[in-house]
Design a protein around this motif. Sequence first.
Motif, short mmCIF file in Angstrom:
data_model
loop_
_atom_site.label_atom_id
_atom_site.label_comp_id
_atom_site.label_asym_id
_atom_site.label_seq_id
_atom_site.Cartn_x
_atom_site.Cartn_y
_atom_site.Cartn_z
N ALA A 138 0.83 -1.21 0.00
CA ALA A 138 0.00 0.00 0.00
C ALA A 138 0.87 1.26 0.00
CB ALA A 138 -0.93 -0.02 1.21
N ARG A 190 2.36 1.75 -3.31
CA ARG A 190 1.38 1.90 -4.37
C ARG A 190 1.61 0.87 -5.48
NH1 ARG A 190 2.34 6.90 -2.20
NH2 ARG A 190 0.51 8.20 -1.76
N ARG A 191 1.74 -0.37 -5.06
CA ARG A 191 1.99 -1.47 -5.99
C ARG A 191 0.99 -2.59 -5.72
NH1 ARG A 191 4.21 1.96 -8.20
NH2 ARG A 191 6.37 2.08 -8.93
#
Length: 257
Positions: free
Chosen positions: A119, A122-123
């Motif tokens: 998280a 951002r993957r």
Amino acid sequence: MNKVFFVGAGPGDPDLITVKGRDLILRADLILYAGSLVPRTLVEQARPDAQVVDSSALDLQQTHELLRACVRAGGLAVRLHTGDPSLYGATREQMEMLEADNIPYDIVPGVTAAFAAAAEARRSFTVPEQTQTLIITRRSGRTPVPESETLHALASHHAAMAIYLSAGDPEGLERELLVGGMDPATPCALGHKIGWPGGETVHCELRDLAATAREYGFTRQTVFLILPGELGAGAKSKLYDAGFAHMYRDAKTESEE
């Protein structure tokens, strides 16, 4: 309620605990927690008359005796574990001891560091038509790993990986993944002390994993995310594709779109 609850505290951010877990902390007569791994702010929410014990210096028998005494006195005990209790914890042994003494217990799951790190980075571990499998593992160390689960063997699947407890030898980690056939350009994210003050996430390619870990001083409390799905563009998920029908939605034709 005379019962033991194993509660996942999450990776470090005191807000990354379930509502149920926080409610149990507020109600507990005894809270046992590992002070080096669980944020103090979580146990500071305990009742003023609750017994709060840092288990860092205790052995398994000592922690069991505290839990047993609390429950047999009619109390509610919380055994607060970092991350999720089912992953790289000692809950199995504790549960066996409780069962031997006929002490009731339940487990409340928590957010593990791999998901918090993904998280933060951002993957996504899964990418349509690229990779649909996540392997959670660690390198062999003081706790051995079965031969069939060595990193180079697992890397041969080219699945996404979240690798724990391996920051002491990032060179060995990088080498094993490459020996397993992973592309040197595979995107990686290194999550250090995720959720804790001063924690950070950095990105690199697999060929630079060890150098990056050394550059940033990530020698412990680091989870390594190996993300081969990010190498390709990947297909779009079918879930929200207007042309994909399921039990709640009819597919639209090109003319309707």
